[in-house]
Design a protein around this motif. Sequence first.
Motif, PDB file in Angstrom:
ATOM      1  N   SER A  39       0.844  -1.158  -0.116  1.00 10.85           N
ATOM      2  CA  SER A  39      -0.116  -0.181   0.098  1.00 10.85           C
ATOM      3  C   SER A  39       0.924   1.345  -0.022  1.00 10.85           C
ATOM      4  N   PRO A  40       1.489   1.345  -1.164  1.00  7.87           N
ATOM      5  CA  PRO A  40       2.459   2.606  -0.969  1.00  7.87           C
ATOM      6  C   PRO A  40       1.880   3.976  -1.278  1.00  7.87           C
ATOM      7  N   ALA A  41       2.390   5.130  -1.421  1.00  4.76           N
ATOM      8  CA  ALA A  41       2.084   6.407  -1.579  1.00  4.76           C
ATOM      9  C   ALA A  41       1.638   6.657  -3.023  1.00  4.76           C
ATOM     10  N   GLY A  46       2.212   4.788  -8.633  1.00  5.28           N
ATOM     11  CA  GLY A  46       2.238   5.192 -10.204  1.00  5.28           C
ATOM     12  C   GLY A  46       3.428   4.463 -10.863  1.00  5.28           C
ATOM     13  N   MET A  47       4.721   4.692 -10.041  1.00  4.29           N
ATOM     14  CA  MET A  47       5.910   4.089 -10.630  1.00  4.29           C
ATOM     15  C   MET A  47       5.686   2.394 -10.867  1.00  4.29           C
ATOM     16  N   CYS A  48       5.061   1.780  -9.939  1.00  4.16           N
ATOM     17  CA  CYS A  48       4.701   0.595  -9.681  1.00  4.16           C
ATOM     18  C   CYS A  48       3.799  -0.062 -10.705  1.00  4.16           C
ATOM     19  N   ARG A  49       3.103   0.993 -11.203  1.00  2.00           N
ATOM     20  CA  ARG A  49       1.942   0.806 -12.266  1.00  2.00           C
ATOM     21  C   ARG A  49       2.685   0.561 -13.630  1.00  2.00           C
ATOM     22  N   ASN A  50       3.680   1.719 -13.849  1.00  2.00           N
ATOM     23  CA  ASN A  50       4.512   1.776 -14.809  1.00  2.00           C
ATOM     24  C   ASN A  50       5.341   0.435 -14.912  1.00  2.00           C
ATOM     25  N   LEU A  51       6.003   0.321 -13.896  1.00  2.00           N
ATOM     26  CA  LEU A  51       6.678  -1.047 -13.882  1.00  2.00           C
ATOM     27  C   LEU A  51       5.932  -2.402 -14.190  1.00  2.00           C
ATOM     28  N   ASP A  52       4.674  -2.436 -13.948  1.00  2.00           N
ATOM     29  CA  ASP A  52       3.794  -3.600 -14.345  1.00  2.00           C
ATOM     30  C   ASP A  52       3.938  -3.763 -15.635  1.00  2.00           C
ATOM     31  N   LYS A  53       3.681  -2.739 -16.471  1.00  2.00           N
ATOM     32  CA  LYS A  53       3.408  -2.413 -17.763  1.00  2.00           C
ATOM     33  C   LYS A  53       4.614  -2.958 -18.822  1.00  2.00           C
ATOM     34  N   VAL A  54       5.656  -2.992 -18.129  1.00  2.00           N
ATOM     35  CA  VAL A  54       7.096  -3.162 -18.909  1.00  2.00           C
ATOM     36  C   VAL A  54       7.771  -4.518 -18.210  1.00  2.00           C
ATOM     37  N   PRO A  67       0.145 -13.794  -8.997  1.00  2.00           N
ATOM     38  CA  PRO A  67      -0.556 -14.278  -7.907  1.00  2.00           C
ATOM     39  C   PRO A  67      -1.796 -13.529  -7.609  1.00  2.00           C
ATOM     40  N   SER A  68      -2.490 -13.979  -6.700  1.00  2.00           N
ATOM     41  CA  SER A  68      -3.874 -13.612  -6.187  1.00  2.00           C
ATOM     42  C   SER A  68      -3.642 -12.660  -5.003  1.00  2.00           C
ATOM     43  N   PRO A  69      -4.318 -11.518  -4.770  1.00  2.00           N
ATOM     44  CA  PRO A  69      -5.191 -11.034  -5.651  1.00  2.00           C
ATOM     45  C   PRO A  69      -4.635 -10.255  -6.791  1.00  2.00           C
ATOM     46  N   ALA A  70      -5.201 -10.198  -7.861  1.00  2.00           N
ATOM     47  CA  ALA A  70      -4.685  -9.339  -8.788  1.00  2.00           C
ATOM     48  C   ALA A  70      -4.236  -7.972  -8.654  1.00  2.00           C
ATOM     49  N   SER A  71      -3.256  -7.549  -8.978  1.00  2.00           N
ATOM     50  CA  SER A  71      -2.647  -6.262  -8.709  1.00  2.00           C
ATOM     51  C   SER A  71      -1.601  -5.558  -9.547  1.00  2.00           C
ATOM     52  N   ALA A  72      -1.474  -4.453  -9.856  1.00  2.00           N
ATOM     53  CA  ALA A  72      -0.388  -4.011 -10.845  1.00  2.00           C
ATOM     54  C   ALA A  72       0.671  -3.915  -9.716  1.00  2.00           C
ATOM     55  N   LEU A  73       0.565  -3.934  -8.599  1.00  2.00           N
ATOM     56  CA  LEU A  73       1.611  -3.965  -7.587  1.00  2.00           C
ATOM     57  C   LEU A  73       2.667  -5.325  -7.475  1.00  2.00           C
ATOM     58  N   THR A  74       1.763  -6.182  -7.862  1.00  3.04           N
ATOM     59  CA  THR A  74       2.354  -7.676  -7.661  1.00  3.04           C
ATOM     60  C   THR A  74       2.382  -8.400  -8.962  1.00  3.04           C
ATOM     61  N   ALA A  75       3.860  -9.304  -9.259  1.00  2.00           N
ATOM     62  CA  ALA A  75       3.720 -10.162 -10.278  1.00  2.00           C
ATOM     63  C   ALA A  75       4.350 -11.565 -10.011  1.00  2.00           C
ATOM     64  N   GLY A  76       4.061 -12.458 -10.777  1.00  2.00           N
ATOM     65  CA  GLY A  76       4.773 -13.740 -10.547  1.00  2.00           C
ATOM     66  C   GLY A  76       5.059 -14.562 -11.714  1.00  2.00           C
ATOM     67  N   TRP A  77       6.048 -15.501 -11.507  1.00  2.00           N
ATOM     68  CA  TRP A  77       6.445 -16.114 -12.505  1.00  2.00           C
ATOM     69  C   TRP A  77       6.724 -17.602 -12.128  1.00  2.00           C
ATOM     70  N   GLY A  78       6.389 -18.641 -12.826  1.00  2.00           N
ATOM     71  CA  GLY A  78       6.650 -20.111 -12.813  1.00  2.00           C
ATOM     72  C   GLY A  78       5.889 -20.475 -11.419  1.00  2.00           C
ATOM     73  N   ILE A  83       8.129 -14.111  -7.350  1.00  2.00           N
ATOM     74  CA  ILE A  83       7.170 -13.114  -7.012  1.00  2.00           C
ATOM     75  C   ILE A  83       7.889 -11.834  -6.697  1.00  2.00           C
ATOM     76  N   LEU A  84       7.143 -10.826  -7.381  1.00  2.00           N
ATOM     77  CA  LEU A  84       7.682  -9.578  -7.355  1.00  2.00           C
ATOM     78  C   LEU A  84       6.684  -8.722  -6.644  1.00  2.00           C
ATOM     79  N   ARG A  85       6.981  -7.904  -5.491  1.00  2.00           N
ATOM     80  CA  ARG A  85       6.019  -6.733  -4.954  1.00  2.00           C
ATOM     81  C   ARG A  85       6.546  -5.577  -4.946  1.00  2.00           C
ATOM     82  N   CYS A  86       5.673  -4.468  -5.707  1.00  4.32           N
ATOM     83  CA  CYS A  86       6.611  -3.226  -5.968  1.00  4.32           C
ATOM     84  C   CYS A  86       5.809  -2.205  -4.759  1.00  4.32           C
ATOM     85  N   GLY A  87       6.425  -1.355  -4.196  1.00  7.02           N
ATOM     86  CA  GLY A  87       5.975  -0.486  -3.114  1.00  7.02           C
ATOM     87  C   GLY A  87       5.887  -1.058  -1.723  1.00  7.02           C
ATOM     88  N   VAL A  88       6.903  -2.047  -1.771  1.00  6.43           N
ATOM     89  CA  VAL A  88       7.026  -2.360  -0.265  1.00  6.43           C
ATOM     90  C   VAL A  88       7.822  -1.344   0.854  1.00  6.43           C
TER      91      VAL A  88
END
Length: 169
Positions: A39-41, A46-54, A67-78, A83-88
């Motif tokens: 839950s970042p500022a 905004g930076m995290c959403r941009n990261l998710d796009k690329v 992973p769940s729940p779906a969020s532009a602040l998290t991503a996963g592979w394999g 697991i990536l979490r942005c804005g920690v």
Amino acid sequence: MNSFRHRHISVLGLPALVLLITAAGCSSADGSASTAVPSPAATVAGMCRNLDKVLPAKVDGAHREDPSPASALTAGWGDSAIILRCGVTRPPKMVDPNVANGHDADAVPGGVEGVDWLMEKQDAGAYRFTTANRKAYVEVAVAAGHDSSGALIDLASAIKKTIPERKTY
């Protein structure tokens, strides 16, 4: 490890290099792993959403499976192996945005492809990496059987494009 590329990694200290090239962690076999969404500022979000796009479709040879729940602040592979979490929040073992706690054997500073990381060994041999010297903290958890250096190499370009460096003097 075939995906380890010596000429692209600069690591501060031999222990960091040894631990960085070690595959580590554990994964969920059922693909239903739940990941806490940060839950970042607003600026960081905004930076995290941009990261998710690329972010790349594959990391360390594994396909993207968020992973769940779906969020532009998290991503996963394999199947949740990476697991990536942005804005920690800043990890407690990070003394400041530039330096890991040199007195803690589990916290090791290092850099990969121009992105600085704090590396923390987790239970069952897993590793957690958190960016340093960036305007947002990005956490990457790497499971056993996956090349942590390959994962960080694959993610570096996206992080450099979207999460600006934090200049400190």
